[in-house]
Scaffold this active site. Structure first.
Site, short mmCIF file in Angstrom:
data_model
loop_
_atom_site.label_atom_id
_atom_site.label_comp_id
_atom_site.label_asym_id
_atom_site.label_seq_id
_atom_site.Cartn_x
_atom_site.Cartn_y
_atom_site.Cartn_z
N HIS A 49 0.82 -1.22 -0.18
CA HIS A 49 -0.13 -0.05 0.09
C HIS A 49 0.84 1.10 -0.05
O HIS A 49 2.24 1.11 0.05
CB HIS A 49 -1.11 0.17 1.19
CG HIS A 49 -0.38 0.18 2.44
ND1 HIS A 49 -0.02 -0.94 3.33
CD2 HIS A 49 0.35 1.22 3.19
CE1 HIS A 49 0.77 -0.36 4.43
NE2 HIS A 49 0.85 0.77 4.35
P1 TYD Z 1 -2.23 -3.99 7.50
O1 TYD Z 1 -2.46 -2.73 6.87
O2 TYD Z 1 -2.78 -5.32 6.66
O3 TYD Z 1 -0.82 -4.27 7.75
P2 TYD Z 1 0.66 -4.25 6.81
O4 TYD Z 1 0.54 -2.92 6.17
O5 TYD Z 1 1.76 -4.87 7.67
O6 TYD Z 1 0.42 -5.29 5.57
O7 TYD Z 1 -2.91 -4.03 8.80
C1 TYD Z 1 -3.26 -5.27 9.50
C2 TYD Z 1 -4.62 -5.21 10.27
O8 TYD Z 1 -4.09 -4.44 11.41
C3 TYD Z 1 -5.58 -4.22 9.89
O9 TYD Z 1 -6.88 -5.26 10.06
C4 TYD Z 1 -5.58 -3.10 10.10
C5 TYD Z 1 -4.96 -3.09 11.64
N1 TYD Z 1 -4.44 -2.03 11.84
C6 TYD Z 1 -4.80 -1.00 12.96
O10 TYD Z 1 -5.77 -1.21 13.62
N2 TYD Z 1 -4.18 -0.11 13.28
C7 TYD Z 1 -3.06 0.37 12.60
O11 TYD Z 1 -2.31 1.45 12.97
C8 TYD Z 1 -2.56 -0.50 11.56
C9 TYD Z 1 -1.04 -0.22 11.10
C10 TYD Z 1 -3.07 -1.56 11.11
#
Ligand code: TYD
Length: 131
Positions: A49
């Site tokens: 992302h």
């Molecule tokens: P995700 O964006 O998939 O992680 P990465 O960028 O490492 O692939 O996030 C995983 C889960 O955590 C998703 O359900 C969103 C949640 N999340 C939060 O609740 N707060 C946050 O600050 C972050 C970064 C993720």
């Protein structure tokens, strides 16, 4: 601002090492959120992302992992393997994280609270927005 590596000051003595990070001193923004990634499974790849309006500094406080960063024009791969170095990532940079060591703890400081509407999760949408 381009992705940049930031070397932190280590307060070391014969008891060990300590690093202190302060907003607008070591971290170039107001730190509104801290999260960390750990217990990553083997061969996992995360991220995929970009953000519209978010600055972050990532630090591998234990172990190592690699960031792939893509601004739509060029790509770079940066290995984080020391708690004394942070990677600054600004807006509109596509990021993927991979090659996590088993013990990796990846700490991320962010300039804003979690907001799903700030994410660009589709690579083609990202390329369209940065073109
Ligand atoms: P995700 O964006 O998939 O992680 P990465 O960028 O490492 O692939 O996030 C995983 C889960 O955590 C998703 O359900 C969103 C949640 N999340 C939060 O609740 N707060 C946050 O600050 C972050 C970064 C993720």
């Amino acid at each position: 601002m381009q992705p940049t590596l930031i070397d932190f000051n280590i307060h070391g003595d014969d008891r060990g090492s300590l690093i202190a990070l302060e907003q607008h001193k070591d971290i170039p923004f107001d730190v509104k959120r801290v999260y960390y990634i750990f217990d990553t499974k083997a061969d996992v790849r995360r991220g995929f992302h970009a953000h519209k309006h978010l600055e972050q500094v990532a630090v591998c406080i234990k172990g190592a992992c690699t960031f792939k960063l893509d601004d739509g024009k060029s790509q770079q791969h940066i290995r984080l393997d020391t708690p004394s170095r942070g990677l600054y990532i600004g807006n509109s940079v596509w990021r993927e994280m991979y090659d996590f060591t088993e013990n990796c703890v990846l700490l991320v400081m962010a300039s804003n609270l979690y907001d799903e509407s700030d994410y660009i999760r589709n690579y083609n949408d990202f390329i369209t927005q940065v073109s």
